[in-house]
Design a protein around this motif. Structure first.
Motif, PDB file in Angstrom:
ATOM      1  N   GLY A 131     -27.780  18.133  40.821  1.00  0.00           N
ATOM      2  CA  GLY A 131     -27.555  18.750  39.514  1.00  0.00           C
ATOM      3  C   GLY A 131     -26.849  20.081  39.543  1.00  0.00           C
ATOM      4  N   LEU A 132     -26.020  20.319  40.552  1.00  0.00           N
ATOM      5  CA  LEU A 132     -25.266  21.569  40.652  1.00  0.00           C
ATOM      6  C   LEU A 132     -23.766  21.304  40.521  1.00  0.00           C
ATOM      7  CD1 LEU A 132     -27.146  23.385  43.572  1.00  0.00           C
ATOM      8  CD2 LEU A 132     -27.551  23.555  41.102  1.00  0.00           C
ATOM      9  N   ASP A 133     -23.007  22.348  40.262  1.00  0.00           N
ATOM     10  CA  ASP A 133     -21.556  22.217  40.084  1.00  0.00           C
ATOM     11  C   ASP A 133     -20.952  23.617  40.164  1.00  0.00           C
ATOM     12  OD1 ASP A 133     -19.081  21.082  39.617  1.00  0.00           O
ATOM     13  OD2 ASP A 133     -19.643  20.114  37.735  1.00  0.00           O
ATOM     14  N   TYR A 134     -19.632  23.710  39.960  1.00  0.00           N
ATOM     15  CA  TYR A 134     -18.944  25.007  39.913  1.00  0.00           C
ATOM     16  C   TYR A 134     -17.872  24.971  38.840  1.00  0.00           C
ATOM     17  CZ  TYR A 134     -15.936  22.369  43.205  1.00  0.00           C
ATOM     18  OH  TYR A 134     -15.167  21.412  43.818  1.00  0.00           O
ATOM     19  N   ARG A 135     -17.549  26.181  38.296  1.00  0.00           N
ATOM     20  CA  ARG A 135     -16.693  26.279  37.119  1.00  0.00           C
ATOM     21  C   ARG A 135     -15.246  26.629  37.471  1.00  0.00           C
ATOM     22  NH1 ARG A 135     -20.881  29.784  34.872  1.00  0.00           N
ATOM     23  NH2 ARG A 135     -22.174  28.666  33.362  1.00  0.00           N
ATOM     24  N   HIS A 136     -14.697  26.024  38.491  1.00  0.00           N
ATOM     25  CA  HIS A 136     -13.279  26.254  38.786  1.00  0.00           C
ATOM     26  C   HIS A 136     -12.706  25.012  39.431  1.00  0.00           C
ATOM     27  CE1 HIS A 136     -14.177  26.865  43.088  1.00  0.00           C
ATOM     28  NE2 HIS A 136     -15.090  27.770  42.750  1.00  0.00           N
ATOM     29  N   GLY A 137     -11.389  24.972  39.495  1.00  0.00           N
ATOM     30  CA  GLY A 137     -10.743  23.857  40.162  1.00  0.00           C
ATOM     31  C   GLY A 137     -11.060  23.862  41.645  1.00  0.00           C
ATOM     32  N   THR A 138     -10.803  22.727  42.287  1.00  0.00           N
ATOM     33  CA  THR A 138     -11.092  22.593  43.712  1.00  0.00           C
ATOM     34  C   THR A 138      -9.901  22.953  44.578  1.00  0.00           C
ATOM     35  OG1 THR A 138     -12.742  20.883  43.264  1.00  0.00           O
ATOM     36  CG2 THR A 138     -11.822  20.938  45.489  1.00  0.00           C
ATOM     37  N   GLY A 139      -8.694  22.796  44.048  1.00  0.00           N
ATOM     38  CA  GLY A 139      -7.530  23.075  44.877  1.00  0.00           C
ATOM     39  C   GLY A 139      -6.305  23.446  44.073  1.00  0.00           C
ATOM     40  N   HIS A 140      -5.531  24.379  44.605  1.00  0.00           N
ATOM     41  CA  HIS A 140      -4.271  24.792  43.995  1.00  0.00           C
ATOM     42  C   HIS A 140      -3.165  24.685  45.026  1.00  0.00           C
ATOM     43  CE1 HIS A 140      -4.462  28.632  46.226  1.00  0.00           C
ATOM     44  NE2 HIS A 140      -5.744  28.644  45.924  1.00  0.00           N
ATOM     45  N   GLY A 141      -1.935  24.577  44.557  1.00  0.00           N
ATOM     46  CA  GLY A 141      -0.802  24.606  45.460  1.00  0.00           C
ATOM     47  C   GLY A 141      -0.577  26.004  46.001  1.00  0.00           C
ATOM     48  N   VAL A 142       0.087  26.094  47.154  1.00  0.00           N
ATOM     49  CA  VAL A 142       0.381  27.375  47.786  1.00  0.00           C
ATOM     50  C   VAL A 142       1.845  27.372  48.211  1.00  0.00           C
ATOM     51  CG1 VAL A 142      -0.172  28.950  49.691  1.00  0.00           C
ATOM     52  CG2 VAL A 142      -1.990  27.617  48.602  1.00  0.00           C
ATOM     53  N   GLY A 143       2.544  28.470  47.947  1.00  0.00           N
ATOM     54  CA  GLY A 143       3.948  28.587  48.311  1.00  0.00           C
ATOM     55  C   GLY A 143       4.127  28.897  49.786  1.00  0.00           C
ATOM     56  N   ALA A 144       5.315  28.577  50.298  1.00  0.00           N
ATOM     57  CA  ALA A 144       5.673  28.896  51.676  1.00  0.00           C
ATOM     58  C   ALA A 144       6.341  30.268  51.686  1.00  0.00           C
ATOM     59  CB  ALA A 144       6.615  27.833  52.243  1.00  0.00           C
ATOM     60  N   ALA A 145       5.599  31.283  52.144  1.00  0.00           N
ATOM     61  CA  ALA A 145       6.062  32.668  52.066  1.00  0.00           C
ATOM     62  C   ALA A 145       6.418  33.008  50.628  1.00  0.00           C
ATOM     63  CB  ALA A 145       7.256  32.906  52.996  1.00  0.00           C
ATOM     64  N   LEU A 146       5.552  32.554  49.719  1.00  0.00           N
ATOM     65  CA  LEU A 146       5.767  32.777  48.286  1.00  0.00           C
ATOM     66  C   LEU A 146       4.417  32.983  47.614  1.00  0.00           C
ATOM     67  CD1 LEU A 146       8.714  30.611  46.890  1.00  0.00           C
ATOM     68  CD2 LEU A 146       8.311  33.058  46.560  1.00  0.00           C
ATOM     69  N   ASN A 147       4.307  32.625  46.357  1.00  0.00           N
ATOM     70  CA  ASN A 147       3.071  32.856  45.613  1.00  0.00           C
ATOM     71  C   ASN A 147       1.907  32.068  46.199  1.00  0.00           C
ATOM     72  OD1 ASN A 147       4.589  34.434  43.922  1.00  0.00           O
ATOM     73  ND2 ASN A 147       4.487  33.066  42.170  1.00  0.00           N
ATOM     74  N   VAL A 148       0.751  32.679  46.222  1.00  0.00           N
ATOM     75  CA  VAL A 148      -0.433  32.004  46.748  1.00  0.00           C
ATOM     76  C   VAL A 148      -0.950  30.942  45.780  1.00  0.00           C
ATOM     77  CG1 VAL A 148      -2.212  33.565  45.825  1.00  0.00           C
ATOM     78  CG2 VAL A 148      -2.543  32.499  48.077  1.00  0.00           C
ATOM     79  N   HIS A 149      -0.553  31.023  44.530  1.00  0.00           N
ATOM     80  CA  HIS A 149      -0.801  29.960  43.556  1.00  0.00           C
ATOM     81  C   HIS A 149       0.542  29.385  43.142  1.00  0.00           C
ATOM     82  CE1 HIS A 149      -4.977  31.406  41.867  1.00  0.00           C
ATOM     83  NE2 HIS A 149      -5.082  30.778  43.026  1.00  0.00           N
ATOM     84  N   GLU A 150       0.717  28.090  43.290  1.00  0.00           N
ATOM     85  CA  GLU A 150       1.923  27.466  42.757  1.00  0.00           C
ATOM     86  C   GLU A 150       1.598  26.053  42.297  1.00  0.00           C
ATOM     87  OE1 GLU A 150       5.139  27.105  45.578  1.00  0.00           O
ATOM     88  OE2 GLU A 150       4.341  25.247  46.399  1.00  0.00           O
ATOM     89  N   GLY A 151       2.418  25.537  41.415  1.00  0.00           N
ATOM     90  CA  GLY A 151       2.296  24.173  40.930  1.00  0.00           C
ATOM     91  C   GLY A 151       3.438  23.346  41.476  1.00  0.00           C
ATOM     92  N   PRO A 152       3.576  22.135  40.954  1.00  0.00           N
ATOM     93  CA  PRO A 152       2.822  21.588  39.818  1.00  0.00           C
ATOM     94  C   PRO A 152       1.517  20.899  40.210  1.00  0.00           C
ATOM     95  CG  PRO A 152       4.565  20.074  40.428  1.00  0.00           C
ATOM     96  CD  PRO A 152       4.713  21.264  41.341  1.00  0.00           C
ATOM     97  N   GLN A 153       1.257  20.702  41.503  1.00  0.00           N
ATOM     98  CA  GLN A 153       0.090  19.951  41.942  1.00  0.00           C
ATOM     99  C   GLN A 153      -1.174  20.781  41.856  1.00  0.00           C
ATOM    100  OE1 GLN A 153       2.278  21.340  43.902  1.00  0.00           O
ATOM    101  NE2 GLN A 153       1.430  21.980  45.860  1.00  0.00           N
ATOM    102  N   SER A 154      -2.295  20.105  41.734  1.00  0.00           N
ATOM    103  CA  SER A 154      -3.598  20.760  41.781  1.00  0.00           C
ATOM    104  C   SER A 154      -4.650  19.704  42.039  1.00  0.00           C
ATOM    105  CB  SER A 154      -3.903  21.490  40.464  1.00  0.00           C
ATOM    106  OG  SER A 154      -4.141  20.559  39.422  1.00  0.00           O
ATOM    107  N   ILE A 155      -5.838  20.154  42.378  1.00  0.00           N
ATOM    108  CA  ILE A 155      -7.013  19.284  42.476  1.00  0.00           C
ATOM    109  C   ILE A 155      -8.060  19.911  41.574  1.00  0.00           C
ATOM    110  CG2 ILE A 155      -8.782  18.291  43.983  1.00  0.00           C
ATOM    111  CD1 ILE A 155      -6.793  18.562  46.307  1.00  0.00           C
ATOM    112  N   SER A 156      -8.339  19.271  40.459  1.00  0.00           N
ATOM    113  CA  SER A 156      -9.183  19.890  39.444  1.00  0.00           C
ATOM    114  C   SER A 156      -9.829  18.820  38.590  1.00  0.00           C
ATOM    115  CB  SER A 156      -8.335  20.818  38.568  1.00  0.00           C
ATOM    116  OG  SER A 156      -9.075  21.320  37.479  1.00  0.00           O
ATOM    117  N   PHE A 157     -10.955  19.184  37.959  1.00  0.00           N
ATOM    118  CA  PHE A 157     -11.606  18.254  37.033  1.00  0.00           C
ATOM    119  C   PHE A 157     -10.803  18.109  35.749  1.00  0.00           C
ATOM    120  CE2 PHE A 157     -13.245  22.515  36.391  1.00  0.00           C
ATOM    121  CZ  PHE A 157     -13.191  22.686  35.017  1.00  0.00           C
TER     122      PHE A 157
END
Length: 699
Positions: free
Chosen positions: A563-589
């Motif tokens: 009965g536990l969970d968390y309030r954020h996505g599980t995975g985000h894209g990461v840039g190559a020597a770029l932004n630590v958050h990038e799209g378009p892919q993600s792993i999320s509910f």
């Protein structure tokens, strides 16, 4: 890293179609030629004014600790009073004003002078939207920031916990608190065209009018002299040995996309897309190696709109060799008007290009068509040749950037090993200090980690502000310690450390949760279930064309069992020597993102669990998507899996009674790889520490 929430800060739902149409021309003209189906039409608001660009040119932000000084409790009230006074000024005349987090490029992380929402509200999280009416002020943010917002907002503000049951969206709230027929102001540079149109439609239910305030941003008006000044740091060329493809090849591929789409030009406003396409890196945004710029690519030329003071002779030569011309940053709108006057068919991604740019194009198209209506040359309309048209389609650069080439993957692998060596040195040092009774604050620990990382070759900066949280602070998902208010890292409490680095060849992002004493049974069970979810996702095998949301339950299933969970996505894209958050892919509910995971993409694997005012747990590695090599290929399709990029031990806190033999085998294999790959980079105390912590586990 800073788990990524894909919910828009305005809590609007965005259209997900890959091909949409701009509604901006008042006369009936088909968008595409030669279509056998009924043509789709674009409509236009005939009263869109000519716009001017407001910007602070090249920005380099101060450190995060400098940004979040403690403010007197009365200060937010004074700011609200000042901004409300502007509502009734000539040329404004509004009943409410919306302040988003974004800059003119829809960036998640922005330069200090664009941190308007943080300035007006005092809330410094990276995601959120502030709304000020004549007598109320409310701030929306997502579950990652609830605790932080509670601490930072004064009593003048209402905290809206976006996504919670019964919490209205911004438009629903405005429809409720304003009398019908109200006027709601926005800065059109700070809203994507999609977001602005969606807001307009939502508030129209109560007869409200959306007012575009082109000439001034109201927060800037009250910020005045205290607003941070721009600083100019040079742009640099990203070496081809790390980029893998030269600019000419990237532009050639993009132009092929334009031709296939029947387009003659594309306007690009996302900063990481421009940096990737032109093999450039900048210093305008903290922790993100990008520069403030726009780019227009046509079939036979390209123009970069940027502050020329940041462009060295080497960068100028690099751009010249690629056929890229330089233009002033603030001339983007006049160039967009010029495209319309030349009859260009312009590709505009309404989900990222701001409303000011698109409305400028709208206005120019209207003037063009009015000119046609006044001409006696009927042939000008035959076949629609040379007629300016625009269509909305997701930028092709986003996906191209997300699928790493061989050189980018190699750079990511190499920088992660150097990063792992720095982390091994750091953890060996920290454990010894704690066990020797040395009192260290969360800031001390973060600073020491930076010191170890900075010794690694190719290190440039951190990739985000380090989250160093002891005990209850670990439950604040995006917690950032401050020297005057942070906690001591205590031996008897869980300690969560989420950090990353920018190297010349790649970007890292890793989270580990540890305990230096004797954890409780509750802490061990929660940690173990988070680890089980992490292992389950790491081992996942899935058919090609699978979107990330399908895999999200793998990471949550062990927590769900109790009965536990968390309030954020599980995975985000990461840039190559770029932004630590990038799209378009993600792993999320959140199942709205249908982008399939593809070979070469990089995603984070970061399940967690958080008990408010007690502790936080998160375990994060970066993974690259690879072919799984299954013995069968049902349906003739390929099956994919993951390859680890992060190699840092995670043996502490495990309740062995809960884990299966297969999970123990995964841990032992992982730690064997950590030893094999990282030990050659270590010596002394760190080498001994790594050897001690990579010994095989057994039940």
């Amino acid at each position: 890293m800073r788990p990524f929430s894909l919910s828009p800060s305005l809590t609007f739902s965005s259209p997900s179609s890959n091909s949409r149409y701009l509604r901006f021309i008042s006369i009936s003209l088909p968008i595409f030629h030669g279509s056998n189906s009924n043509p789709k039409f674009i409509s236009f608001n005939p009263k869109s004014p000519i716009l001017t660009v407001r910007n602070c040119s090249s920005i380099s932000a101060k450190s995060s600790s400098e940004l979040r000084k403690k403010r007197a409790s009365s200060e937010p009230d004074e700011k609200l009073r000042a901004i409300r006074e502007l509502f009734s000024k000539p040329g404004i005349g509004i009943d409410a004003y919306i302040i988003p987090s974004q800059d003119a490029h829809q960036s998640e992380f922005i330069a200090e002078c664009y941190m308007r929402r943080a300035y007006i509200s005092g809330f410094t999280g990276s995601a959120g939207t502030a709304v000020v009416t004549k007598d109320k002020a409310a701030l929306w943010t997502d579950g990652r920031y609830f605790l932080q917002a509670e601490k930072q907002l004064s009593s003048s503000w209402i905290l809206m916990r976006a996504g919670n049951l019964g919490v209205p969206t911004t438009s629903e709230w405005l429809n409720d608190v304003l009398a019908p027929g109200g006027k709601i102001g926005i800065d059109p540079f700070l809203f994507s065209s999609d977001a602005a149109e969606e807001l307009r439609e939502a508030i129209a239910k109560k007869n409200h009018e959306l007012v575009f305030l082109y000439d001034k941003n109201l927060v800037d008006e009250i910020w005045k002299g205290s607003r941070p000044l721009p600083t100019n740091k040079p742009i640099r060329v990203h070496d081809i040995k790390y980029a893998g493809l030269d600019v000419a090849s990237k532009l050639s591929s993009l132009r092929s996309e334009l031709l296939d789409a029947g387009s003659s030009a594309i306007v690009i406003s996302m900063l990481d897309e421009i940096a990737w396409l032109l093999n450039l890196r900048g210093n305008d945004v903290p922790r993100s190696p990008v520069m403030y710029a726009y780019l227009i690519v046509e079939i036979d030329k390209a123009k970069l709109f940027v502050d020329s003071s940041k462009v060295s002779s080497d960068v100028m030569e690099h751009l010249k060799n690629a056929g890229v011309e330089l233009r002033p940053y603030d001339s983007i709108l006049s160039e967009v008007e010029s495209l319309a006057s030349q009859g260009a068919r312009v590709w505009l991604d309404r989900s990222s290009v701001n409303a000011a740019i698109i409305n400028t194009y709208n206005s120019a198209c209207q003037r063009y068509y009015k000119g046609l209506e006044n001409t006696s040359n009927a042939d000008a309309l035959n076949g629609w040749s040379g007629v300016p048209t625009g269509f909305d389609k997701v930028s092709p650069i986003s996906l191209a950037k997300a699928i790493k080439n061989a050189a980018e993957l190699e750079g990511m692998q190499n920088c992660h090993l150097r990063d792992a060596a720095a982390l091994a040195q750091f953890w060996a040092w920290l454990e010894e200090e704690i066990h020797n009774g040395v009192k260290l604050t969360e800031v001390d620990v973060a600073d020491k980690l930076l010191e170890f990382r900075s010794r690694q070759s190719g290190f440039l900066d951190t990739s985000f502000d380090t989250i160093s949280g002891s005990g209850a602070n670990g439950a604040i998902i995006h917690y950032r310690p401050e020297p005057d208010s942070c906690s001591i890292v205590e031996e008897n409490k869980l300690f969560l450390l989420d950090s990353g680095a920018q190297y010349v060849d790649g970007t890292t992002d890793i989270t580990r949760t540890v305990h230096f004493g004797e954890p409780t049974a509750r802490e061990k069970e929660c940690f173990t279930r988070v680890l089980q979810g992490h292992i389950a996702l790491d081992q996942a095998v899935f058919p090609e064309n699978t979107p990330g949301f399908v895999l999200d339950a793998f990471a949550r299933s062990s927590l769900w069992k109790i009965g536990l969970d968390y309030r954020h996505g599980t995975g985000h894209g990461v840039g190559a020597a770029l932004n630590v958050h990038e799209g378009p892919q993600s792993i999320s509910f959140r199942y709205g993102n249908l982008t399939p995971l593809q070979k070469g993409m990089i995603v984070s694997n970061e399940p967690g669990y958080y008990e408010d005012n007690a502790f936080g747990i998160r375990i994060e590695n970066l993974l690259s998507v690879k072919e799984a090599g299954t013995p069968n290929r049902f349906g003739g399709i390929e099956y994919l899996g993951f390859e680890k990029l992060t190699f840092v031990i995670q043996v502490k806190l495990i309740d062995l009674s809960l884990v299966s033999a297969e999970e123990i085998a995964w841990l032992n294999d992982y730690h064997s790889q950590v030893w094999e790959k990282v030990s050659p980079l270590l010596d002394g105390l760190a080498l001994q520490w790594l050897q001690n912590n990579t010994q095989p586990l057994a039940k």
